[in-house]
Write a protein that holds these residues in place. Sequence first.
Motif, short mmCIF file in Angstrom:
data_model
loop_
_atom_site.label_atom_id
_atom_site.label_comp_id
_atom_site.label_asym_id
_atom_site.label_seq_id
_atom_site.Cartn_x
_atom_site.Cartn_y
_atom_site.Cartn_z
N SER A 19 0.81 -1.22 0.00
CA SER A 19 0.00 0.00 0.00
C SER A 19 0.85 1.27 0.00
N LEU A 20 2.15 1.16 0.03
CA LEU A 20 3.02 2.33 0.07
C LEU A 20 2.86 3.24 -1.15
N PRO A 21 2.81 2.74 -2.38
CA PRO A 21 2.60 3.63 -3.54
C PRO A 21 1.27 4.39 -3.46
N ASP A 22 0.22 3.75 -2.95
CA ASP A 22 -1.06 4.44 -2.80
C ASP A 22 -0.95 5.61 -1.85
N ILE A 23 -0.26 5.41 -0.76
CA ILE A 23 -0.11 6.48 0.24
C ILE A 23 0.72 7.62 -0.35
N VAL A 24 1.78 7.31 -1.07
CA VAL A 24 2.63 8.33 -1.68
C VAL A 24 1.84 9.15 -2.68
N PHE A 25 1.04 8.51 -3.52
CA PHE A 25 0.27 9.25 -4.51
C PHE A 25 -0.84 10.08 -3.87
N MET A 26 -1.43 9.58 -2.79
CA MET A 26 -2.43 10.40 -2.09
C MET A 26 -1.80 11.65 -1.53
N LEU A 27 -0.64 11.55 -0.93
CA LEU A 27 0.06 12.73 -0.42
C LEU A 27 0.46 13.68 -1.54
N LEU A 28 0.91 13.13 -2.65
CA LEU A 28 1.27 13.95 -3.79
C LEU A 28 0.08 14.75 -4.30
N PHE A 29 -1.05 14.11 -4.48
CA PHE A 29 -2.25 14.81 -4.95
C PHE A 29 -2.74 15.83 -3.94
#
Length: 154
Positions: A19-29
């Motif tokens: 789930s790490l990529p999902d968290i990174v992209f949520m923070l990015l957006f």
Amino acid sequence: MSKFRKKDKGGLPAISTASLPDIVFMLLFFFMVATVMRDSSLMVENQMPNADQVEKLKKDRTIFIFAGKPSSQYKQFGQEPRIQFNDAFITVEDVQSSVSQGIVEMNEELQSKVVIGLKVDKNTNAGLVSDIKQELRKANALKVMYISNNQKVE
């Protein structure tokens, strides 16, 4: 001799990073949406005068000109009031060409409705403001507004 070895039962299982990529992209957006981009950085002191009657205009058809003494980080430019357009100091003679260039860079439908916003420091002399207005007339930028604080003068 046995063919099968027993596993060591003392180790911890590996941490799942699925789930790490999902968290990174949520923070990015989140930061892309929440961040406000600044048009230009202020290079002059700008304590605007107070006014009792103000009107808010849309920023999409407004070109801002700042005037005032250079701020503390730009003291190498002297103590005399200067004119700032976008991110550069300009002279009175450059006002006409800078405003004309700013109008050309706008959308075609907004070019005829452009308003020049003067953000002038309250300690700046009126002669500089008058010179700016003369150059705006030469550029055929006749819609001028003065930006002020929304506080009543007592």
